[in-house]
Motif scaffolding. Structure first.
Motif, PDB file in Angstrom:
ATOM      1  N   ARG A 111     -20.572  29.834  42.786  1.00 12.48           N
ATOM      2  CA  ARG A 111     -19.989  29.996  41.453  1.00 12.48           C
ATOM      3  C   ARG A 111     -20.488  28.862  40.558  1.00 12.48           C
ATOM      4  O   ARG A 111     -19.946  27.769  40.560  1.00 12.48           O
ATOM      5  N   ARG A 112     -21.538  29.142  39.799  1.00 13.31           N
ATOM      6  CA  ARG A 112     -22.149  28.109  38.958  1.00 13.31           C
ATOM      7  C   ARG A 112     -22.254  28.534  37.495  1.00 13.31           C
ATOM      8  O   ARG A 112     -22.663  27.735  36.659  1.00 13.31           O
ATOM      9  N   TRP A 113     -21.897  29.766  37.178  1.00 17.13           N
ATOM     10  CA  TRP A 113     -22.167  30.294  35.858  1.00 17.13           C
ATOM     11  C   TRP A 113     -20.899  30.778  35.175  1.00 17.13           C
ATOM     12  O   TRP A 113     -19.966  31.251  35.826  1.00 17.13           O
ATOM     13  N   LEU A 114     -20.902  30.681  33.858  1.00 15.04           N
ATOM     14  CA  LEU A 114     -19.815  31.191  33.032  1.00 15.04           C
ATOM     15  C   LEU A 114     -20.367  32.264  32.100  1.00 15.04           C
ATOM     16  O   LEU A 114     -21.416  32.079  31.470  1.00 15.04           O
ATOM     17  N   HIS A 115     -19.667  33.376  32.018  1.00 18.21           N
ATOM     18  CA  HIS A 115     -20.040  34.441  31.097  1.00 18.21           C
ATOM     19  C   HIS A 115     -19.402  34.184  29.745  1.00 18.21           C
ATOM     20  O   HIS A 115     -18.178  34.144  29.614  1.00 18.21           O
ATOM     21  N   LEU A 116     -20.227  34.016  28.728  1.00 16.17           N
ATOM     22  CA  LEU A 116     -19.764  33.913  27.347  1.00 16.17           C
ATOM     23  C   LEU A 116     -20.329  35.087  26.569  1.00 16.17           C
ATOM     24  O   LEU A 116     -21.281  35.735  27.027  1.00 16.17           O
ATOM     25  N   PRO A 117     -19.785  35.409  25.405  1.00 22.80           N
ATOM     26  CA  PRO A 117     -20.285  36.557  24.637  1.00 22.80           C
ATOM     27  C   PRO A 117     -21.790  36.476  24.393  1.00 22.80           C
ATOM     28  O   PRO A 117     -22.275  35.576  23.698  1.00 22.80           O
ATOM     29  N   GLY A 118     -22.523  37.379  25.016  1.00 22.17           N
ATOM     30  CA  GLY A 118     -23.960  37.462  24.794  1.00 22.17           C
ATOM     31  C   GLY A 118     -24.806  36.518  25.613  1.00 22.17           C
ATOM     32  O   GLY A 118     -26.037  36.559  25.507  1.00 22.17           O
ATOM     33  N   VAL A 119     -24.193  35.652  26.405  1.00 24.61           N
ATOM     34  CA  VAL A 119     -24.993  34.680  27.151  1.00 24.61           C
ATOM     35  C   VAL A 119     -24.238  34.218  28.395  1.00 24.61           C
ATOM     36  O   VAL A 119     -23.006  34.223  28.428  1.00 24.61           O
ATOM     37  N   THR A 120     -25.001  33.841  29.429  1.00 29.58           N
ATOM     38  CA  THR A 120     -24.438  33.240  30.636  1.00 29.58           C
ATOM     39  C   THR A 120     -24.960  31.819  30.742  1.00 29.58           C
ATOM     40  O   THR A 120     -26.169  31.597  30.642  1.00 29.58           O
ATOM     41  N   ILE A 121     -24.074  30.848  30.905  1.00 31.31           N
ATOM     42  CA  ILE A 121     -24.506  29.443  30.949  1.00 31.31           C
ATOM     43  C   ILE A 121     -24.151  28.823  32.289  1.00 31.31           C
ATOM     44  O   ILE A 121     -23.232  29.252  32.976  1.00 31.31           O
ATOM     45  N   GLN A 122     -24.927  27.819  32.655  1.00 34.54           N
ATOM     46  CA  GLN A 122     -24.652  27.013  33.845  1.00 34.54           C
ATOM     47  C   GLN A 122     -24.286  25.611  33.365  1.00 34.54           C
ATOM     48  O   GLN A 122     -25.161  24.780  33.102  1.00 34.54           O
ATOM     49  N   PRO A 123     -23.000  25.287  33.258  1.00 34.24           N
ATOM     50  CA  PRO A 123     -22.561  24.018  32.659  1.00 34.24           C
ATOM     51  C   PRO A 123     -23.092  22.779  33.370  1.00 34.24           C
ATOM     52  O   PRO A 123     -23.320  21.755  32.728  1.00 34.24           O
ATOM     53  N   SER A 124     -23.288  22.869  34.684  1.00 32.42           N
ATOM     54  CA  SER A 124     -23.744  21.687  35.421  1.00 32.42           C
ATOM     55  C   SER A 124     -25.117  21.224  34.970  1.00 32.42           C
ATOM     56  O   SER A 124     -25.464  20.049  35.125  1.00 32.42           O
ATOM     57  N   GLU A 125     -25.931  22.136  34.407  1.00 30.51           N
ATOM     58  CA  GLU A 125     -27.245  21.738  33.898  1.00 30.51           C
ATOM     59  C   GLU A 125     -27.100  20.703  32.781  1.00 30.51           C
ATOM     60  O   GLU A 125     -27.896  19.761  32.685  1.00 30.51           O
ATOM     61  N   PHE A 126     -26.095  20.887  31.936  1.00 30.27           N
ATOM     62  CA  PHE A 126     -25.888  19.977  30.813  1.00 30.27           C
ATOM     63  C   PHE A 126     -25.239  18.666  31.270  1.00 30.27           C
ATOM     64  O   PHE A 126     -25.354  17.648  30.593  1.00 30.27           O
ATOM     65  N   MET A 127     -24.579  18.718  32.412  1.00 30.09           N
ATOM     66  CA  MET A 127     -23.932  17.525  32.933  1.00 30.09           C
ATOM     67  C   MET A 127     -24.966  16.503  33.426  1.00 30.09           C
ATOM     68  O   MET A 127     -24.727  15.297  33.364  1.00 30.09           O
ATOM     69  N   LYS A 128     -26.098  16.986  33.921  1.00 35.52           N
ATOM     70  CA  LYS A 128     -27.108  16.090  34.500  1.00 35.52           C
ATOM     71  C   LYS A 128     -27.615  15.031  33.515  1.00 35.52           C
ATOM     72  O   LYS A 128     -27.490  13.830  33.795  1.00 35.52           O
ATOM     73  N   PRO A 129     -28.201  15.409  32.379  1.00 38.32           N
ATOM     74  CA  PRO A 129     -28.707  14.367  31.481  1.00 38.32           C
ATOM     75  C   PRO A 129     -27.603  13.515  30.869  1.00 38.32           C
ATOM     76  O   PRO A 129     -27.776  12.310  30.682  1.00 38.32           O
TER      77      PRO A 129
END
Length: 375
Positions: A111-129
């Motif tokens: 479980r790594r992804w969140l469904h948002l309207p029109g897009v699926t994001i992986q929040p942990s990617e943004f946590m890295k930098p």
């Protein structure tokens, strides 16, 4: 761009202080991303039944264009604003990553992804930098805040480790931990603590081997290919061999149609088949140039926050590229990690762009610390 050194506008000061060589290398990688998108994505779009192949491609074109804008916009920011952006981004991404454990989309057992309207994001990617910059800030403030800074950093790191292990995402966890260790090494951590961290890492890997079947299967297949399915790696190696020195030509690759992740995890194999060894070495050279150029840029730097932040971002960038390319070449066990700016994936592209924008902002030339503070 014809800008005078006497130009005191925001754009003028940015142009004459930013590392233009690194910027050019990053834009070159974005250019490779466009080329590889056209080479690898159409076949994948048809295979997965995308409603519109053109929309599948245009979506990534939008993300690459947005990534270019993000790099430039963030690189204009002064150091203090970069620190604030990283802090807000790290906390927000951590909360969203925690949310994936309850409302996230499960794909391939994680479980790594969140469904948002029109897009699926992986929040942990943004946590890295963002974590790399926040860790640099707290480590550099250790002399002023003492145990408070180190305690806050320790709690933040443990929270990130816990949520990544729960997803699970061992590859992301390894990258975050490696970046943190690199920063601890640069700041001058006690050698005994370094050894203790190494022991903890080894014990963690052993524990993951026995506790996580997916992790165990990947390692077993790497050590003994006969023990399981190695289809993608086998096809990827055939693609490199088929491409040879100069490749079979753009759009002429046939093995990419047999790779389920040709547009993402194995995009380097597509480059090997269609463009050959020389272009693969060129891509490798660009990543190496960005990392080495960034480290050389720090030689005259006295601000510990800048040194640690840039070191963390460069370690993350180089390690992510190494994992992707080494996996495709069967040098390490396969790991679902994108090749920065080259692989398909909106979250990854934008997150890497944020990190590289921060890197350019931190490594801009400044006359003095006082001038830096004024910015």
């Amino acid at each position: 761009m014809a800008l005078s050194r006497a130009d005191t506008s925001t754009l003028g000061r940015w142009w004459w202080t930013v590392d233009r060589w690194t910027l050019a290398a990053l834009l070159s990688l974005v250019g490779f991303g466009y080329v590889m998108l056209l080479a690898a994505s159409p076949g994948v779009a048809e295979r997965i039944g995308a409603s519109s192949r053109d929309m599948f491609i245009l979506k990534q074109v939008f993300f690459l264009a947005a990534a270019t804008a993000v790099i430039v916009v963030i690189s204009v920011l002064p150091v203090k604003q970069v620190r604030r952006l990283a802090l807000l981004g790290c906390l927000g991404a951590l909360l969203l990553t925690m949310a994936t454990l309850s409302v996230g989309v499960e794909i391939k057992g994680a479980r790594r992804w969140l469904h948002l309207p029109g897009v699926t994001i992986q929040p942990s990617e943004f946590m890295k930098p963002c974590f790399a910059v926040v860790a640099a800030w707290l480590l550099s403030e250790g002399k002023n805040w003492g145990i408070k800074a180190h305690g806050a950093l320790g709690l933040l790191f443990l929270a990130i480790v816990a949520v990544l292990a729960k997803q699970p995402d061992m590859g992301m966890l390894m990258v975050v931990a490696s970046v943190f260790c690199a920063q601890l090494f640069v700041v001058g951590i006690n050698i005994f603590l370094v050894g203790a961290c190494g022991v903890v890492g080894i014990l963690g890997a052993v524990g993951a081997y026995f506790a996580m079947p997916h992790f165990r299967d990947r390692l077993n297949r790497f050590l003994d290919p006969a023990s399981g399915d190695t289809y993608q790696v086998t096809v990827a190696m055939e693609a490199f061999g088929h491409g040879g020195m100069l490749g079979v030509g753009p759009g002429e690759g046939r093995l990419k149609a047999m790779l389920p992740d040709a547009h993402a995890d194995f995009v380097y194999a597509v480059a090997g088949e269609e463009f050959g060894l020389l272009v693969c070495l060129m891509i490798l050279g660009l990543f190496g140039f960005i990392v080495l150029r960034g480290l050389l840029r720090l030689l005259g730097e006295r601000d510990m926050f800048v040194i640690l932040g840039a070191t963390g971002l460069l370690t993350q960038f180089g390690l992510q590229a190494f994992i992707n390319m080494a996996s495709a070449l069967h040098l390490i066990p396969t790991k679902g990690m994108t090749l920065p700016f080259v692989s398909y994936g909106g979250s990854s592209v934008i997150a890497v762009a944020i990190g590289m924008g921060m890197l350019l902002a931190l490594t801009r030339r400044r006359i003095s610390r006082s001038a830096q503070d004024e910015e």
